[in-house]
Write a protein that holds these residues in place. Structure first.
Motif, PDB file in Angstrom:
ATOM      1  N   ASN A 189       0.856  -1.194   0.000  1.00 56.92           N
ATOM      2  CA  ASN A 189       0.000   0.000   0.000  1.00 56.92           C
ATOM      3  C   ASN A 189       0.895   1.249   0.000  1.00 56.92           C
ATOM      4  O   ASN A 189       1.060   1.908   1.026  1.00 56.92           O
ATOM      5  CB  ASN A 189      -0.918  -0.020   1.214  1.00 56.92           C
ATOM      6  CG  ASN A 189      -1.896   1.147   1.225  1.00 56.92           C
ATOM      7  OD1 ASN A 189      -1.982   1.912   0.259  1.00 56.92           O
ATOM      8  ND2 ASN A 189      -2.617   1.308   2.328  1.00 56.92           N
ATOM      9  N   TYR A 190       1.445   1.558  -1.165  1.00 54.57           N
ATOM     10  CA  TYR A 190       2.349   2.703  -1.261  1.00 54.57           C
ATOM     11  C   TYR A 190       1.619   4.020  -1.003  1.00 54.57           C
ATOM     12  O   TYR A 190       2.179   4.920  -0.361  1.00 54.57           O
ATOM     13  CB  TYR A 190       3.023   2.744  -2.634  1.00 54.57           C
ATOM     14  CG  TYR A 190       4.077   1.682  -2.830  1.00 54.57           C
ATOM     15  CD1 TYR A 190       5.308   1.771  -2.191  1.00 54.57           C
ATOM     16  CD2 TYR A 190       3.845   0.586  -3.662  1.00 54.57           C
ATOM     17  CE1 TYR A 190       6.280   0.797  -2.370  1.00 54.57           C
ATOM     18  CE2 TYR A 190       4.806  -0.390  -3.848  1.00 54.57           C
ATOM     19  CZ  TYR A 190       6.028  -0.287  -3.196  1.00 54.57           C
ATOM     20  OH  TYR A 190       6.978  -1.257  -3.365  1.00 54.57           O
ATOM     21  N   SER A 191       0.405   4.145  -1.488  1.00 55.86           N
ATOM     22  CA  SER A 191      -0.335   5.394  -1.278  1.00 55.86           C
ATOM     23  C   SER A 191      -0.614   5.602   0.210  1.00 55.86           C
ATOM     24  O   SER A 191      -0.541   6.731   0.712  1.00 55.86           O
ATOM     25  CB  SER A 191      -1.646   5.371  -2.069  1.00 55.86           C
ATOM     26  OG  SER A 191      -2.473   4.288  -1.670  1.00 55.86           O
ATOM     27  N   GLY A 192      -0.921   4.514   0.921  1.00 52.60           N
ATOM     28  CA  GLY A 192      -1.133   4.625   2.365  1.00 52.60           C
ATOM     29  C   GLY A 192       0.137   5.032   3.093  1.00 52.60           C
ATOM     30  O   GLY A 192       0.106   5.828   4.037  1.00 52.60           O
ATOM     31  N   LEU A 193       1.266   4.501   2.645  1.00 53.15           N
ATOM     32  CA  LEU A 193       2.553   4.861   3.241  1.00 53.15           C
ATOM     33  C   LEU A 193       2.860   6.337   3.012  1.00 53.15           C
ATOM     34  O   LEU A 193       3.293   7.053   3.930  1.00 53.15           O
ATOM     35  CB  LEU A 193       3.661   3.995   2.635  1.00 53.15           C
ATOM     36  CG  LEU A 193       5.104   4.346   3.021  1.00 53.15           C
ATOM     37  CD1 LEU A 193       5.309   4.238   4.531  1.00 53.15           C
ATOM     38  CD2 LEU A 193       6.089   3.443   2.281  1.00 53.15           C
ATOM     39  N   LEU A 194       2.631   6.805   1.792  1.00 54.64           N
ATOM     40  CA  LEU A 194       2.887   8.207   1.473  1.00 54.64           C
ATOM     41  C   LEU A 194       1.970   9.129   2.269  1.00 54.64           C
ATOM     42  O   LEU A 194       2.398  10.189   2.740  1.00 54.64           O
ATOM     43  CB  LEU A 194       2.708   8.449  -0.029  1.00 54.64           C
ATOM     44  CG  LEU A 194       3.724   7.761  -0.939  1.00 54.64           C
ATOM     45  CD1 LEU A 194       3.347   7.950  -2.404  1.00 54.64           C
ATOM     46  CD2 LEU A 194       5.137   8.280  -0.684  1.00 54.64           C
ATOM     47  N   ASP A 195       0.723   8.719   2.446  1.00 52.49           N
ATOM     48  CA  ASP A 195      -0.204   9.508   3.250  1.00 52.49           C
ATOM     49  C   ASP A 195       0.269   9.596   4.699  1.00 52.49           C
ATOM     50  O   ASP A 195       0.168  10.660   5.344  1.00 52.49           O
ATOM     51  CB  ASP A 195      -1.619   8.917   3.201  1.00 52.49           C
ATOM     52  CG  ASP A 195      -2.305   9.159   1.858  1.00 52.49           C
ATOM     53  OD1 ASP A 195      -1.855  10.054   1.118  1.00 52.49           O
ATOM     54  OD2 ASP A 195      -3.289   8.449   1.562  1.00 52.49           O
ATOM     55  N   LYS A 196       0.752   8.487   5.210  1.00 53.39           N
ATOM     56  CA  LYS A 196       1.238   8.456   6.593  1.00 53.39           C
ATOM     57  C   LYS A 196       2.438   9.394   6.766  1.00 53.39           C
ATOM     58  O   LYS A 196       2.511  10.143   7.750  1.00 53.39           O
ATOM     59  CB  LYS A 196       1.637   7.034   6.985  1.00 53.39           C
ATOM     60  CG  LYS A 196       2.056   6.872   8.442  1.00 53.39           C
ATOM     61  CD  LYS A 196       2.281   5.425   8.805  1.00 53.39           C
ATOM     62  CE  LYS A 196       2.619   5.275  10.284  1.00 53.39           C
ATOM     63  NZ  LYS A 196       2.777   3.838  10.666  1.00 53.39           N
ATOM     64  N   LEU A 197       3.337   9.365   5.806  1.00 50.77           N
ATOM     65  CA  LEU A 197       4.502  10.248   5.863  1.00 50.77           C
ATOM     66  C   LEU A 197       4.079  11.713   5.767  1.00 50.77           C
ATOM     67  O   LEU A 197       4.626  12.582   6.452  1.00 50.77           O
ATOM     68  CB  LEU A 197       5.485   9.916   4.741  1.00 50.77           C
ATOM     69  CG  LEU A 197       6.337   8.666   4.925  1.00 50.77           C
ATOM     70  CD1 LEU A 197       7.075   8.338   3.640  1.00 50.77           C
ATOM     71  CD2 LEU A 197       7.326   8.868   6.071  1.00 50.77           C
ATOM     72  N   LYS A 198       3.107  11.973   4.898  1.00 50.14           N
ATOM     73  CA  LYS A 198       2.637  13.339   4.724  1.00 50.14           C
ATOM     74  C   LYS A 198       2.035  13.872   6.037  1.00 50.14           C
ATOM     75  O   LYS A 198       2.250  15.024   6.409  1.00 50.14           O
ATOM     76  CB  LYS A 198       1.594  13.393   3.605  1.00 50.14           C
ATOM     77  CG  LYS A 198       1.179  14.804   3.191  1.00 50.14           C
ATOM     78  CD  LYS A 198       0.516  14.810   1.828  1.00 50.14           C
ATOM     79  CE  LYS A 198      -0.707  13.943   1.797  1.00 50.14           C
ATOM     80  NZ  LYS A 198      -1.452  14.082   0.498  1.00 50.14           N
ATOM     81  N   GLN A 199       1.327  13.013   6.735  1.00 47.99           N
ATOM     82  CA  GLN A 199       0.750  13.402   8.017  1.00 47.99           C
ATOM     83  C   GLN A 199       1.836  13.697   9.052  1.00 47.99           C
ATOM     84  O   GLN A 199       1.742  14.673   9.814  1.00 47.99           O
ATOM     85  CB  GLN A 199      -0.162  12.284   8.546  1.00 47.99           C
ATOM     86  CG  GLN A 199      -1.457  12.119   7.755  1.00 47.99           C
ATOM     87  CD  GLN A 199      -2.272  10.936   8.238  1.00 47.99           C
ATOM     88  OE1 GLN A 199      -1.936  10.294   9.235  1.00 47.99           O
ATOM     89  NE2 GLN A 199      -3.355  10.633   7.537  1.00 47.99           N
ATOM     90  N   ILE A 200       2.875  12.873   9.064  1.00 49.67           N
ATOM     91  CA  ILE A 200       3.985  13.087  10.011  1.00 49.67           C
ATOM     92  C   ILE A 200       4.703  14.388   9.727  1.00 49.67           C
ATOM     93  O   ILE A 200       4.981  15.189  10.625  1.00 49.67           O
ATOM     94  CB  ILE A 200       4.977  11.906   9.939  1.00 49.67           C
ATOM     95  CG1 ILE A 200       4.321  10.622  10.434  1.00 49.67           C
ATOM     96  CG2 ILE A 200       6.226  12.227  10.766  1.00 49.67           C
ATOM     97  CD1 ILE A 200       5.160   9.389  10.209  1.00 49.67           C
ATOM     98  N   ILE A 201       5.010  14.623   8.450  1.00 51.24           N
ATOM     99  CA  ILE A 201       5.827  15.767   8.066  1.00 51.24           C
ATOM    100  C   ILE A 201       5.046  17.084   8.100  1.00 51.24           C
ATOM    101  O   ILE A 201       5.598  18.139   8.431  1.00 51.24           O
ATOM    102  CB  ILE A 201       6.443  15.519   6.673  1.00 51.24           C
ATOM    103  CG1 ILE A 201       7.498  14.414   6.796  1.00 51.24           C
ATOM    104  CG2 ILE A 201       7.050  16.781   6.087  1.00 51.24           C
ATOM    105  CD1 ILE A 201       8.110  13.990   5.484  1.00 51.24           C
ATOM    106  N   ASN A 202       3.780  17.011   7.782  1.00 49.60           N
ATOM    107  CA  ASN A 202       2.978  18.249   7.723  1.00 49.60           C
ATOM    108  C   ASN A 202       2.163  18.527   8.974  1.00 49.60           C
ATOM    109  O   ASN A 202       1.342  19.438   8.987  1.00 49.60           O
ATOM    110  CB  ASN A 202       2.035  18.193   6.517  1.00 49.60           C
ATOM    111  CG  ASN A 202       2.797  18.188   5.200  1.00 49.60           C
ATOM    112  OD1 ASN A 202       3.874  18.762   5.091  1.00 49.60           O
ATOM    113  ND2 ASN A 202       2.234  17.527   4.193  1.00 49.60           N
ATOM    114  N   GLN A 203       2.407  17.759  10.034  1.00 43.65           N
ATOM    115  CA  GLN A 203       1.629  17.963  11.259  1.00 43.65           C
ATOM    116  C   GLN A 203       2.033  19.262  11.956  1.00 43.65           C
ATOM    117  O   GLN A 203       3.120  19.744  11.806  1.00 43.65           O
ATOM    118  CB  GLN A 203       1.823  16.768  12.202  1.00 43.65           C
ATOM    119  CG  GLN A 203       3.255  16.588  12.704  1.00 43.65           C
ATOM    120  CD  GLN A 203       3.412  15.307  13.526  1.00 43.65           C
ATOM    121  OE1 GLN A 203       2.446  14.569  13.744  1.00 43.65           O
ATOM    122  NE2 GLN A 203       4.618  15.038  13.988  1.00 43.65           N
TER     123      GLN A 203
END
Length: 203
Positions: A189-203
């Motif tokens: 689930n690459y899109s899920g991984l990218l979403d998770k990273l985006k949440q971490i970085i943009n929090q």
């Protein structure tokens, strides 16, 4: 502003290069730095005539890599991405840089069944797209080898297993760790991984 060092870790042939490209598309302001790119650069510009010279050149590669990484961090680049089968050999220096320049480290550790990894490694080393310097004990710019099975620095399945086990590529951890099973690429689930990273970085 929080700064991030994203490390893509794991044994060879876990799809780190593919994931780097996905991350670059997701984070347009990211900077990518990989030791393998430096290895090719030095092989093309200097070359080597033996296994010993190849290993000596690798020492220069790491000096170059750490030097550029330090420059990026000193310049305050917000997101730096690096991929490699990282091990404890690199952990201390990476940790010291991250602490000194106030970078939060995220390790994406890619894992997979060994037999699958070996199949990928076997095919990759024999692919014409694989840079010849990676599978030869002697290389200079312009060298060619039509039959990659004749390369003199190919690894056997037993050697590959020993390297992965001894260097504990699948256990590397620095900072926050996200582990992803890539035994079957189609199920990742690459899109899920990218979403998770985006949440971490943009929090």
């Amino acid at each position: 502003m929080q700064k991030y060092l994203i490390l893509l870790a794991g044994c060879p042939c876990t799809g780190k290069t593919y994931l780097v490209k996905q991350l670059q598309q997701q984070f347009k302001d990211s900077f990518v730095l990989t030791p393998d790119e430096a290895k090719v650069l030095y092989a093309e510009s200097i070359g080597f005539n033996s296994k010993a010279e190849k290993e000596a050149l690798e020492h220069k590669v790491w000096q170059f890599y750490y030097g550029v990484l330090q420059l990026y961090m000193d310049a305050g680049k917000r997101i730096i991405i690096s991929e490699y089968p990282f091990s404890d050999k690199q952990k201390k220096q990476l940790s010291e840089f991250a602490d000194h320049y106030y970078y939060q480290v995220i390790t994406i550790r890619l894992v997979a069944d060994f037999d699958i990894l070996w199949q990928r490694r076997y095919q990759r080393d024999r692919s014409p797209e694989r840079h010849l310097s990676h599978i030869m004990q002697h290389y200079h710019y312009g060298d060619k080898l039509e039959d990659r099975n004749l390369a003199d620095d190919l690894v056997t399945k037993e050697q590959f297993f020993q390297i992965c086990q001894t260097r504990k590529y699948d256990q590397f951890a620095l900072g926050q760790v996200i582990e992803v099973d890539v035994t079957q690429y189609a199920k990742v689930n690459y899109s899920g991984l990218l979403d998770k990273l985006k949440q971490i970085i943009n929090q």
